[in-house]
Enzyme design. Structure first.
Site: not given
Ligand code: PGA
Length: 242
Positions: A67, A136, A138, A143
Site C-alpha cells: 500500500d 480499525n 484494516h 479499510e
Molecule cells: P503498525 O500498523 O504495524 O504500525 O501497528 C499496522 C497497520 O496499520 O496495518
C-alpha cells in the site's frame, strides 16, 4: 488458520523472519509482499541477519508493495516506499528491477492499480503476503467496508487510519487517500502471515480472529484464507479465548 502466540515481540519477530526465509528457500523466485508499519520492523532486521549469515540468495525474488499514501513523495520518511527501502531493500541489497511499488505521485492512480494487478497476474500469484493489523482492523489500506472482491484500488482513508498514520511522519501530514492491494490479492496469496503485537492490538485481534467475518473488519478475512498463520505476542493475544 493457525494461531501462534509468542512470549514477546522478539520471539514473534524471529518467527516472522523464519517464515520469510522458509518461503524464499523453497522458492528462490518467490513473489513477496511485505507490509510496512511498526509491527514487522524487527522481523526485517532479523531477516537481514539470517540472509547474511546463511548466504541466502534473494536475487530471484520479486517484491510488490502492499500500500501507499497517495500524494506523499517517496523521499518522505513516512511513506511506505521510504520504509521498505530503509528496512528491507537497502539492507538486503534488493535490486531496483526486483521492486514494484505503487507510485504515490502518479497523475492517474487508477492506472497504477491496473499496472500492479497486471504485474502480479504475470508473476502468477503472491507467494507470501505478510501483513499487520490496523487499529480499525484494516489490512494494508483495505479499510472497513471494503468489498472482498477488489484487487488493487484507490481508497479514501478511514479517519482512524488518518490519525494513527501520523505516527510515521515527523510533521503533521494530510493523509486523505491511499492505494492498496485488495483483499482479493490477500485471498489468492499462497501464504498469508498476519502479525500483531502489544496490548493495544488485543481487542482488534480478538474481533478479527473470533468475531464474525465481516467487511466492517477487513482483518477478519484471514479466517477465510486457505493458508494463513497468525503470529501474536502474549499481549496482542490477551483477549482471545483460552
Ligand atoms: P503498525 O500498523 O504495524 O504500525 O501497528 C499496522 C497497520 O496499520 O496495518
Amino acid at each position: 488458520m493457525l494461531i501462534k502466540v509468542f512470549e514477546n515481540y522478539n520471539a514473534l519477530s524471529e518467527e516472522a523472519a523464519n517464515e520469510i526465509v522458509s518461503v524464499v528457500k523453497q522458492k528462490p523466485d518467490a513473489v513477496l509482499c511485505l507490509a510496512t508499519g511498526d509491527t514487522p520492523t524487527l522481523a526485517y532486521s532479523l531477516l537481514r541477519r539470517r540472509i547474511v549469515a546463511e548466504k541466502i540468495d534473494i536475487s530471484g525474488c520479486t517484491f510488490v508493495g502492499l500500500d501507499e499514501w497517495l500524494e506523499i513523495p517517496p523521499q518522505n520518511e513516512g511513506s511506505c516506499s521510504f520504509y521498505l527501502h530503509h528496512h528491507v531493500f537497502h539492507p538486503l541489497n534488493v535490486k531496483p528491477d526486483q521492486i514494484h511499488l505503487f507510485d504515490a505521485l502518479s497523475d492517474d492512480p487508477h492506472s497504477e492499480c491496473t499496472r500492479m494487478d497486471a504485474l502480479i497476474r504475470q508473476k502468477g500469484k503472491i507467494d507470501l503476503m505478510l501483513v499487520g493489523v490496523g487499529m480499525n482492523g484494516h489490512i494494508g489500506f483495505n479499510e472497513p467496508g471494503v468489498p472482498t472482491s477488489l484487487y488493487s484500488h484507490v481508497v479514501n482513508l478511514d479517519p482512524v487510519t488518518q490519525t494513527v498514520g501520523q505516527k510515521y511522519f515527523t510533521n503533521t501530514t494530510r493523509l486523505t487517500r491511499g492505494i492498496t492491494l485488495g483483499l482479493r490479492h490477500f485471498f489468492e496469496s499462497r501464504k498469508a502471515i498476519m502479525m500483531a503485537n502489544g496490548i493495544k492490538k488485543a481487542e482488534v485481534v480478538k474481533l478479527a480472529l473470533e468475531g464474525p467475518v465481516s467487511i466492517n473488519l477487513p482483518a477478519s478475512a484471514v479466517q477465510h484464507h486457505s493458508n494463513a498463520i497468525i503470529l501474536l505476542d502474549e499481549e496482542a493475544a490477551r483477549s482471545l479465548r483460552k
